[in-house]
Write a protein that holds these residues in place. Structure first.
Motif, PDB file in Angstrom:
ATOM      1  N   LYS A 116       0.598  -1.263   0.091  1.00  0.00           N
ATOM      2  CA  LYS A 116      -0.013   0.131   0.048  1.00  0.00           C
ATOM      3  C   LYS A 116       0.924   1.331   0.176  1.00  0.00           C
ATOM      4  O   LYS A 116       0.835   2.313  -0.939  1.00  0.00           O
ATOM      5  CB  LYS A 116      -0.868   0.014   1.309  1.00  0.00           C
ATOM      6  N   ILE A 117       2.123   1.340   0.864  1.00  0.00           N
ATOM      7  CA  ILE A 117       2.942   2.402   0.987  1.00  0.00           C
ATOM      8  C   ILE A 117       3.363   2.520  -0.307  1.00  0.00           C
ATOM      9  O   ILE A 117       3.509   3.528  -0.742  1.00  0.00           O
ATOM     10  CB  ILE A 117       4.025   2.058   1.871  1.00  0.00           C
ATOM     11  N   GLN A 118       3.897   1.469  -1.129  1.00  0.00           N
ATOM     12  CA  GLN A 118       4.540   1.462  -2.508  1.00  0.00           C
ATOM     13  C   GLN A 118       3.690   2.338  -3.607  1.00  0.00           C
ATOM     14  O   GLN A 118       4.076   3.223  -4.066  1.00  0.00           O
ATOM     15  CB  GLN A 118       4.938   0.053  -2.908  1.00  0.00           C
ATOM     16  N   ALA A 119       2.388   1.850  -3.421  1.00  0.00           N
ATOM     17  CA  ALA A 119       1.387   2.170  -4.179  1.00  0.00           C
ATOM     18  C   ALA A 119       1.062   3.814  -4.110  1.00  0.00           C
ATOM     19  O   ALA A 119       0.989   4.587  -5.003  1.00  0.00           O
ATOM     20  CB  ALA A 119      -0.079   1.517  -4.112  1.00  0.00           C
ATOM     21  N   ALA A 120       0.887   4.140  -2.801  1.00  0.00           N
ATOM     22  CA  ALA A 120       0.805   5.366  -2.618  1.00  0.00           C
ATOM     23  C   ALA A 120       1.862   6.386  -2.952  1.00  0.00           C
ATOM     24  O   ALA A 120       1.640   7.545  -3.381  1.00  0.00           O
ATOM     25  CB  ALA A 120       0.610   5.636  -0.975  1.00  0.00           C
ATOM     26  N   THR A 121       3.281   5.846  -2.650  1.00  0.00           N
ATOM     27  CA  THR A 121       4.226   6.662  -3.104  1.00  0.00           C
ATOM     28  C   THR A 121       4.257   6.779  -4.598  1.00  0.00           C
ATOM     29  O   THR A 121       4.630   7.764  -5.148  1.00  0.00           O
ATOM     30  CB  THR A 121       5.704   5.726  -2.746  1.00  0.00           C
ATOM     31  N   GLU A 122       3.841   5.842  -5.293  1.00  0.00           N
ATOM     32  CA  GLU A 122       3.807   5.740  -6.572  1.00  0.00           C
ATOM     33  C   GLU A 122       2.957   6.746  -7.359  1.00  0.00           C
ATOM     34  O   GLU A 122       3.091   7.755  -8.206  1.00  0.00           O
ATOM     35  CB  GLU A 122       3.652   4.261  -7.742  1.00  0.00           C
ATOM     36  N   ALA A 123       1.571   6.851  -6.613  1.00  0.00           N
ATOM     37  CA  ALA A 123       0.594   7.783  -7.088  1.00  0.00           C
ATOM     38  C   ALA A 123       1.166   8.983  -6.809  1.00  0.00           C
ATOM     39  O   ALA A 123       0.917   9.829  -7.506  1.00  0.00           O
ATOM     40  CB  ALA A 123      -0.297   7.161  -6.364  1.00  0.00           C
ATOM     41  N   ALA A 124       1.898   9.285  -5.563  1.00  0.00           N
ATOM     42  CA  ALA A 124       2.122  10.730  -5.259  1.00  0.00           C
ATOM     43  C   ALA A 124       3.061  11.108  -6.280  1.00  0.00           C
ATOM     44  O   ALA A 124       3.363  12.186  -6.756  1.00  0.00           O
ATOM     45  CB  ALA A 124       2.780  10.437  -3.772  1.00  0.00           C
ATOM     46  N   MET A 125       3.987  10.306  -6.778  1.00  0.00           N
ATOM     47  CA  MET A 125       5.258  10.627  -7.701  1.00  0.00           C
ATOM     48  C   MET A 125       4.548  10.972  -9.041  1.00  0.00           C
ATOM     49  O   MET A 125       4.932  11.895  -9.347  1.00  0.00           O
ATOM     50  CB  MET A 125       6.037   9.279  -8.020  1.00  0.00           C
ATOM     51  N   ALA A 126       3.612  10.017  -9.343  1.00  0.00           N
ATOM     52  CA  ALA A 126       2.719  10.439 -10.693  1.00  0.00           C
ATOM     53  C   ALA A 126       2.141  11.909 -10.679  1.00  0.00           C
ATOM     54  O   ALA A 126       2.247  12.756 -11.340  1.00  0.00           O
ATOM     55  CB  ALA A 126       1.971   9.219 -10.972  1.00  0.00           C
ATOM     56  N   GLU A 127       1.470  12.229  -9.437  1.00  0.00           N
ATOM     57  CA  GLU A 127       0.673  13.544  -9.359  1.00  0.00           C
ATOM     58  C   GLU A 127       1.843  14.570  -9.456  1.00  0.00           C
ATOM     59  O   GLU A 127       1.631  15.593 -10.202  1.00  0.00           O
ATOM     60  CB  GLU A 127       0.312  13.538  -8.069  1.00  0.00           C
ATOM     61  N   GLU A 159      12.768  13.553 -16.729  1.00  0.00           N
ATOM     62  CA  GLU A 159      14.151  13.325 -17.156  1.00  0.00           C
ATOM     63  C   GLU A 159      15.181  14.121 -15.785  1.00  0.00           C
ATOM     64  O   GLU A 159      15.873  13.693 -15.374  1.00  0.00           O
ATOM     65  CB  GLU A 159      14.701  14.096 -18.436  1.00  0.00           C
ATOM     66  N   ALA A 160      14.294  15.379 -15.588  1.00  0.00           N
ATOM     67  CA  ALA A 160      15.009  16.153 -14.375  1.00  0.00           C
ATOM     68  C   ALA A 160      14.704  15.462 -12.954  1.00  0.00           C
ATOM     69  O   ALA A 160      15.827  15.166 -12.436  1.00  0.00           O
ATOM     70  CB  ALA A 160      14.338  17.290 -14.420  1.00  0.00           C
ATOM     71  N   LEU A 161      13.706  14.815 -12.928  1.00  0.00           N
ATOM     72  CA  LEU A 161      13.147  14.190 -11.505  1.00  0.00           C
ATOM     73  C   LEU A 161      14.139  12.675 -11.433  1.00  0.00           C
ATOM     74  O   LEU A 161      14.771  12.439 -10.450  1.00  0.00           O
ATOM     75  CB  LEU A 161      11.897  13.599 -11.565  1.00  0.00           C
ATOM     76  N   ASN A 162      14.129  11.956 -12.459  1.00  0.00           N
ATOM     77  CA  ASN A 162      14.863  10.743 -12.332  1.00  0.00           C
ATOM     78  C   ASN A 162      16.463  10.719 -12.814  1.00  0.00           C
ATOM     79  O   ASN A 162      17.108   9.775 -12.338  1.00  0.00           O
ATOM     80  CB  ASN A 162      14.243   9.638 -13.259  1.00  0.00           C
ATOM     81  N   GLY A 163      16.766  12.071 -13.181  1.00  0.00           N
ATOM     82  CA  GLY A 163      18.297  11.963 -13.770  1.00  0.00           C
ATOM     83  C   GLY A 163      19.117  11.898 -12.712  1.00  0.00           C
ATOM     84  O   GLY A 163      20.189  11.145 -12.977  1.00  0.00           O
TER      85      GLY A 163
END
Lengths: 163, 250
Positions: A116-127, A159-163
């Motif tokens: 759930k934490i993983q999902a929440a993190t991913e969702a937050a990242m996407a947002e 690119e900037a975020l994952n760079g």
């Protein structure tokens, strides 16, 4: 010495009375009373030895009983020991089982929570990416006066975020 | 010596030509018999747990019985009554003669065993029983008593007469030993008793002698009590040893 000077006069009387007295002593006491007293003593010593033998027998019986009792005690103690050991093993096994199941339960819940934490993190990242792309597009338009497509902005942000 | 005098009591009794009047000697023998009888009566309660008196009687009979058992063996059981009668009669007669009854005026004890006409009869009685038992049991084999086991053949002519003499001396030694022991003790005490009296009569110088004699007589009296018991024991012991010879040979 009267023993010698009087001897001719008194020897018959001395011998007669001695034999009479000694005869009464021998037959009346020696052969009548003495055997009775001796038989009393013998009866007593026989009784004593019988009683001693009886006591010896009783002691042997008591020893036997005690040995049997001891053997039974030992047996029961061994039995009890065995039962205790078995119970202990059983309990330990049960406890282990319960710990294992509780452990599995806990692991499952931790895994779910992590997911759930993983999902929440991913969702937050996407947002965050979406918001950043939008902001970058607007900033480019305002600062350089160049209109950038949304797809290009999004790619740049990624690119900037994952760079 | 007056203490050894035999005096007739009551009327003269006669069997044929023999004078058998009741005497002080006979009186003390009868008293001896009565004392033994009373003593033994205390042992006739025959209780399982003996009282003091019964224990004393059983102690005496046990003492004599063990003496016979040790010296003769199981075959000697039939002679226990005889040995017992001998022992008790001599012991009580000896002790009675030593009792200080002269304190009561007109009374004085008499020691029957201080007369060889008494001890001699006892000795001859024992000796006769030994002879009768010996010849009854072994016949002429009884004479082998005079040849000890393992005597070399050449020594037999020498040994046999010596053994025979020592055998024939037995009744004399048996009777005389008791008689002499009794009379010697009584005379010794009488002598020291007269020392006390004459010491007192001799004035202050003699008083020391009187005191010394008195002390000595106390010791002698104690010794005499011991001698009474020992002589009775020796007489009974020797009789049982001689009986052992007759019953078991060598």
């Amino acid at each position: 010495m009267p023993q010698i000077t009087q001897l001719p006069l008194i020897y018959a009387s001395q011998i007669f009375w001695l034999l009479l007295v000694f005869g009464v002593l021998f037959f009346g006491i020696g052969r009548t009373m003495l055997p009775k007293i001796q038989s009393t003593v013998e009866a007593r010593s026989r009784r004593i030895s019988e009683d001693l033998a009886e006591a010896e027998r009783a002691r042997a019986a008591a020893d036997e009983t005690e040995a049997a009792w001891r053997a039974r005690m030992d047996e029961s103690r061994a039995e009890a020991m065995k039962l205790t050991a078995a119970a202990k093993v059983e309990t330990a096994r049960e406890a282990e089982l319960r710990i294992k199941s509780a452990d599995a339960d806990a692991t499952a819940r931790i895994d779910a929570a992590e997911a759930k934490i993983q999902a929440a993190t991913e969702a937050a990242m996407a947002e965050i990416e979406g918001v950043a792309a939008e902001a970058a597009q607007e900033m480019v338009t305002k600062l350089a006066g160049v209109s950038v497509s949304r797809e290009r902005a999004a790619a740049a942000v990624k690119e900037a975020l994952n760079g | 010596m007056h203490q050894f005098t035999v005096e007739a009591i009551g009327p003269a009794l006669k069997i044929g030509a023999y004078d058998i009047s009741f005497t002080n000697s006979a009186l003390w023998m009868v008293i001896t018999l009565l004392l033994i009888w009373v003593f033994m009566l205390g042992g006739m309660k025959r209780e399982l747990v003996p009282g003091r008196w019964q224990a004393a009687v059983e102690g005496l009979t046990g003492f004599v019985q063990s003496m016979v058992d040790v010296n003769i063996g199981p075959k000697g059981k039939r002679f226990t009554p005889y040995i017992f009668s001998l022992f008790t009669f001599i012991l009580v007669a000896n002790l009675l003669g030593l009792m200080p009854l002269a304190i009561i005026p007109g009374l004085h004890s008499f020691t029957a065993t201080s007369h060889f006409s008494v001890t001699g009869v006892l000795a001859i009685m024992s000796f006769s029983i030994v002879l009768i038992v010996g010849f009854w049991k072994h016949g002429l084999k009884f004479f082998s008593l005079f040849i000890p086991h393992g005597t070399p053949l050449g020594m037999i002519p020498l040994i046999a007469p010596i053994e025979f003499i020592s055998f024939m001396v037995r009744p004399f030694s048996l009777g005389l030993r008791l008689f002499v022991a009794m009379i010697a003790g009584h005379i010794l005490m009488e002598v020291f008793g007269s020392f006390i009296v004459s010491g007192f009569n001799a004035g202050p110088m003699g008083w020391g002698i009187s005191v010394l004699s008195f002390l000595f007589i106390v010791g002698v009296a104690a010794l005499e009590l011991l001698v009474c018991a020992i002589q009775a024991y020796v007489f009974a012991l020797l009789t049982s040893l001689y009986l052992n010879d007759a019953i078991n040979l060598h």
